[in-house]
Structures are given as structure tokens and as C-alpha cells.
Design an enzyme around this catalytic site. Structure first.
Site, PDB file in Angstrom:
ATOM      1  N   HIS A  99      41.505  39.630  -2.092  1.00 61.11           N
ATOM      2  CA  HIS A  99      41.122  38.259  -2.451  1.00 61.11           C
ATOM      3  C   HIS A  99      39.970  37.726  -1.606  1.00 61.11           C
ATOM      4  CE1 HIS A  99      45.409  37.668  -4.329  1.00 61.11           C
ATOM      5  NE2 HIS A  99      44.598  38.371  -5.096  1.00 61.11           N
ATOM      6  N   CYS A 158      26.537  33.439  -2.542  1.00 62.17           N
ATOM      7  CA  CYS A 158      26.058  32.875  -3.805  1.00 62.17           C
ATOM      8  C   CYS A 158      26.778  33.575  -4.954  1.00 62.17           C
ATOM      9  CB  CYS A 158      24.557  33.094  -3.916  1.00 62.17           C
ATOM     10  SG  CYS A 158      23.929  32.775  -5.569  1.00 62.17           S
ATOM     11  N   CYS A 205      18.348  31.746  -5.613  1.00 62.97           N
ATOM     12  CA  CYS A 205      18.428  31.698  -7.082  1.00 62.97           C
ATOM     13  C   CYS A 205      19.001  30.388  -7.626  1.00 62.97           C
ATOM     14  CB  CYS A 205      19.254  32.884  -7.598  1.00 62.97           C
ATOM     15  SG  CYS A 205      21.032  32.673  -7.351  1.00 62.97           S
ATOM     16  N   ILE A 244      58.802  37.641  10.236  1.00 59.94           N
ATOM     17  CA  ILE A 244      57.917  38.808  10.392  1.00 59.94           C
ATOM     18  C   ILE A 244      57.607  39.094  11.861  1.00 59.94           C
ATOM     19  CG2 ILE A 244      55.565  39.646   9.955  1.00 59.94           C
ATOM     20  CD1 ILE A 244      55.816  37.909   7.264  1.00 59.94           C
TER      21      ILE A 244
HETATM   22  P1  OAD Z   1      52.995  33.022  -0.755  1.00 60.54           P
HETATM   23  O1  OAD Z   1      52.910  31.687  -0.105  1.00 60.54           O
HETATM   24  O2  OAD Z   1      53.213  33.084  -2.219  1.00 60.54           O
HETATM   25  O3  OAD Z   1      54.163  33.875  -0.088  1.00 60.54           O
HETATM   26  C1  OAD Z   1      54.277  33.971   1.318  1.00 60.54           C
HETATM   27  C2  OAD Z   1      55.681  34.436   1.633  1.00 60.54           C
HETATM   28  O4  OAD Z   1      55.781  34.637   3.028  1.00 60.54           O
HETATM   29  C3  OAD Z   1      56.747  33.415   1.245  1.00 60.54           C
HETATM   30  O5  OAD Z   1      57.681  34.026   0.370  1.00 60.54           O
HETATM   31  C4  OAD Z   1      57.406  33.012   2.579  1.00 60.54           C
HETATM   32  O6  OAD Z   1      58.810  32.906   2.464  1.00 60.54           O
HETATM   33  C5  OAD Z   1      57.048  34.173   3.466  1.00 60.54           C
HETATM   34  N1  OAD Z   1      56.863  33.821   4.885  1.00 60.54           N
HETATM   35  C6  OAD Z   1      56.089  32.837   5.415  1.00 60.54           C
HETATM   36  N2  OAD Z   1      56.130  32.861   6.763  1.00 60.54           N
HETATM   37  C7  OAD Z   1      56.969  33.876   7.101  1.00 60.54           C
HETATM   38  C8  OAD Z   1      57.433  34.404   8.356  1.00 60.54           C
HETATM   39  N3  OAD Z   1      57.011  33.917   9.531  1.00 60.54           N
HETATM   40  N4  OAD Z   1      58.302  35.446   8.316  1.00 60.54           N
HETATM   41  C9  OAD Z   1      58.711  35.954   7.114  1.00 60.54           C
HETATM   42  N5  OAD Z   1      58.300  35.507   5.917  1.00 60.54           N
HETATM   43  C10 OAD Z   1      57.430  34.484   5.902  1.00 60.54           C
HETATM   44  O7  OAD Z   1      51.670  33.826  -0.303  1.00 60.54           O
HETATM   45  P2  OAD Z   1      51.076  35.175  -0.928  1.00 60.54           P
HETATM   46  O8  OAD Z   1      52.128  36.011  -1.526  1.00 60.54           O
HETATM   47  O9  OAD Z   1      50.188  35.763   0.089  1.00 60.54           O
HETATM   48  O10 OAD Z   1      45.548  34.080  -3.940  1.00 60.54           O
HETATM   49  O11 OAD Z   1      50.177  34.560  -2.087  1.00 60.54           O
HETATM   50  C11 OAD Z   1      49.513  35.424  -2.961  1.00 60.54           C
HETATM   51  C12 OAD Z   1      48.227  34.800  -3.436  1.00 60.54           C
HETATM   52  O12 OAD Z   1      48.491  33.504  -4.015  1.00 60.54           O
HETATM   53  C13 OAD Z   1      47.240  34.482  -2.349  1.00 60.54           C
HETATM   54  O13 OAD Z   1      46.479  35.607  -1.950  1.00 60.54           O
HETATM   55  C14 OAD Z   1      46.375  33.436  -2.983  1.00 60.54           C
HETATM   56  C15 OAD Z   1      47.458  32.584  -3.588  1.00 60.54           C
HETATM   57  O14 OAD Z   1      47.084  31.837  -4.676  1.00 60.54           O
HETATM   58  C16 OAD Z   1      44.573  33.427  -4.583  1.00 60.54           C
HETATM   59  O15 OAD Z   1      44.329  32.261  -4.349  1.00 60.54           O
HETATM   60  C17 OAD Z   1      43.838  34.224  -5.605  1.00 60.54           C
HETATM   61 ZN    ZN Z   2      21.700  33.303  -5.254  1.00 60.18          ZN
END
Ligand code: OAD
Ligand code: ZN
Length: 246
Positions: free
Chosen positions: A119, A127, A155, A236
Site C-alpha cells: 500500500h 505526482c 506536468c 504483538i
Molecule cells: P486494521 O485496523 O484493519 O487491523 C489491525 C488489527 O490489529 C486489528 O484487528 C487490531 O485488533 C489489531 N491490533 C492493533 N494493535 C494490536 C496490538 N498491539 N497487538 C495485537 N493486535 C493489535 O488494519 P490493517 O489490517 O492493517 O489500506 O488494514 C488493512 C488496510 O486497510 C490498510 O493497509 C489500509 C486500510 O484501509 C488502505 O488504505 C488501502
Molecule cells: Zn508530474
């Protein structure tokens, strides 16, 4: 316990591919997306099409980014990042796949070419027309001078953080490399992701289907716990802390 089993699985594995989401960086002060207080509980996502079409959307997008600058600038790798970097230095991890944009895997010691950023990266801008790279300081200065998000000096197309928004094409080379890594590991560890956003969320399943053992470390249930060989529903930093080495 889960941590002991994880230790055994790491010891037995020859090639480990970690796959990370926002949960690995919450202990570094960066909010995730879907937990209480997460980004998508505060803001509606600005889709790529809106960013392209609307100066207001671009201004709002950059205002959000500037509001986060102190958080990103102050963030240091956490125990999870450091544990994975230790396994990388030990030769067990060839590269890491991440959905994160915070640059913390690189900061923890991974070579840039061994961090597959599905991502993108929010620590610089590009740009959307010609790809010219810009520093955030330059964007901030132009924004402050003109009161609006700037366009490219080459551009004249909009300048955007080097991240992938909803509705934007996935980076082809990264998708290819993540596919190969997922299909050629014997242990795949999904860490700190709700595993709801596709196509990124397809990689744990792809690894499992190709014969790898699958571990999920996340404090909340994820979409793919049912196919995992081991689920550690715990913090984690505490789970991976024991694997921080030299
Ligand atoms: P999420 O916020 O969906 O999930 C993060 C997970 O980490 C959650 O289920 C929490 O419970 C867990 N969590 C947070 N802190 C923790 C800790 N200290 N120990 C254990 N677990 C913990 O985030 P992502 O799965 O990364 O993309 O989200 C996926 C994508 O959605 C992102 O890359 C972004 C977002 O929209 C785009 O914007 C394209
Ligand atoms: Zn440009």
C-alpha cells in the site's frame, strides 16, 4: 502456550515470510484503522477517484496527512518490528510483505529492497501523472503558501502521498514479488491485520494453499483464523518481544 509453539515453528522453518498490518505499529503511537479510535472510526476514506477529481478532496487529504506528521516523525520501531528484523538478520526471513505505509520495517533494519510495500509509503509524495517524487516539506510549504494542495511542477497533475488509496491500482511489481514469496515459504506469519482488505488479504491464504504453515497474531479475531495452523490472540509486542535478538 502459543508463544512456545510459535518458537518451535520458527525454529523448524527454513523460510519465514512475515506479513504485517497496522497492529504492529500501534505500540509505536500510530493508530490502526478498525480498532476503537482507529483511522476509519474517525474519517471516511477518500477514494482515489475523488482525489483525482476534486481539489477539496486533495486539500482534505493533505490536511489529514499534515495532522499526522508528528506521530509519523516520532515513531520508532516497536518490539514486533525488532523481532522480525532479528529473524531477517539471522537469515530466516528473505523479505517482508507489509500493508503499512509508516517505513518502520526499513527503520528496524530491513533493506529497502526487502520490504514489499503493498500500500505504498507515506513518508514521501509522488505526482500521480508522471511519478515525480516530492518531499513532504515541499508539499507543506506550497500548501501553506497557496492555501491548497499543489500540483506537479513538471506536468501539473496532482501530487499525492506515495500510498495506495481505495480505488487505486495495486503496484504490479510488489504484487508479483509478494505472490512469489507467499508461494515459496514454509512459514507465513500474519501480524496485526484484520485481513479484510483485498487483494492484500489473499496472501496468507495463498501461502497456506501452497503448503506453508500459517500463523495469525492479532488481538482480535481475523477473517482467516479458521485456516491458520496457530492463532495467537494476544498483544504483538508481548508475543514477539522474546524473539528480539541482536
Ligand atoms: P486494521 O485496523 O484493519 O487491523 C489491525 C488489527 O490489529 C486489528 O484487528 C487490531 O485488533 C489489531 N491490533 C492493533 N494493535 C494490536 C496490538 N498491539 N497487538 C495485537 N493486535 C493489535 O488494519 P490493517 O489490517 O492493517 O489500506 O488494514 C488493512 C488496510 O486497510 C490498510 O493497509 C489500509 C486500510 O484501509 C488502505 O488504505 C488501502
Ligand atoms: Zn508530474
Amino acid at each position: 502456550s502459543g508463544v512456545e509453539r510459535l518458537g518451535d515453528m520458527i525454529a523448524e522453518a527454513r523460510t519465514i515470510v512475515p506479513f504485517t498490518g497496522a497492529g504492529i505499529s500501534t505500540e509505536c503511537g500510530i493508530p490502526d484503522f478498525r480498532s476503537p479510535g482507529g483511522i476509519w472510526t474517525r474519517y471516511r476514506p477518500i477514494e482515489f477517484g475523488e482525489f483525482v477529481a476534486s481539489q477539496d478532496a486533495r486539500d482534505e487529504s493533505w490536511r489529514r496527512r499534515f495532522a499526522m506528521e508528528e506521530v509519523f516523525a516520532a515513531a520508532k520501531p516497536g518490539r514486533g518490528h525488532r523481532a522480525l528484523a532479528s529473524l531477517y538478520r539471522a537469515g530466516k526471513v528473505p523479505a517482508i510483505i507489509t500493508q503499512n505505509i509508516d517505513n518502520l520495517h526499513q527503520a528496524s533494519g530491513f533493506a529497502v529492497e526487502h520490504v514489499i510495500e503493498l500500500h505504498g509509503n507515506t513518508t514521501y509524495a509522488c505526482c500521480i501523472g508522471c511519478g515525480e517524487a516530492y518531499q513532504l516539506d515541499w508539499v507543506k510549504r506550497r500548501f501553506d503558501e497557496e492555501g491548497a494542495a499543489p500540483n506537479c511542477t513538471v506536468c501539473d497533475e496532482p501530487v499525492k502521498t506515495a500510498t495506495i488509496s481505495f480505488g487505486q491500482m495495486m503496484p504490479e511489481d510488489e504484487m508479483q514479488r509478494a505472490t512469489e514469496l507467499s508461494q515459496h515459504c514454509d512459514l507465513f506469519i500474519a501480524i496485526g491485520s484484520s485481513l479484510v482488505v483485498w487483494p492484500a488479504a489473499g496472501f496468507p491464504m495463498m501461502a497456506k494453499n501452497a503448503g506453508a504453515r500459517l500463523v495469525v497474531i492479532n488481538r482480535e479475531p481475523t477473517e482467516q483464523d479458521d485456516i491458520a495452523d496457530l492463532v495467537i490472540r494476544h498483544d504483538i509486542g508481548e508475543t514477539l518481544g522474546p524473539f528480539v535478538g541482536n
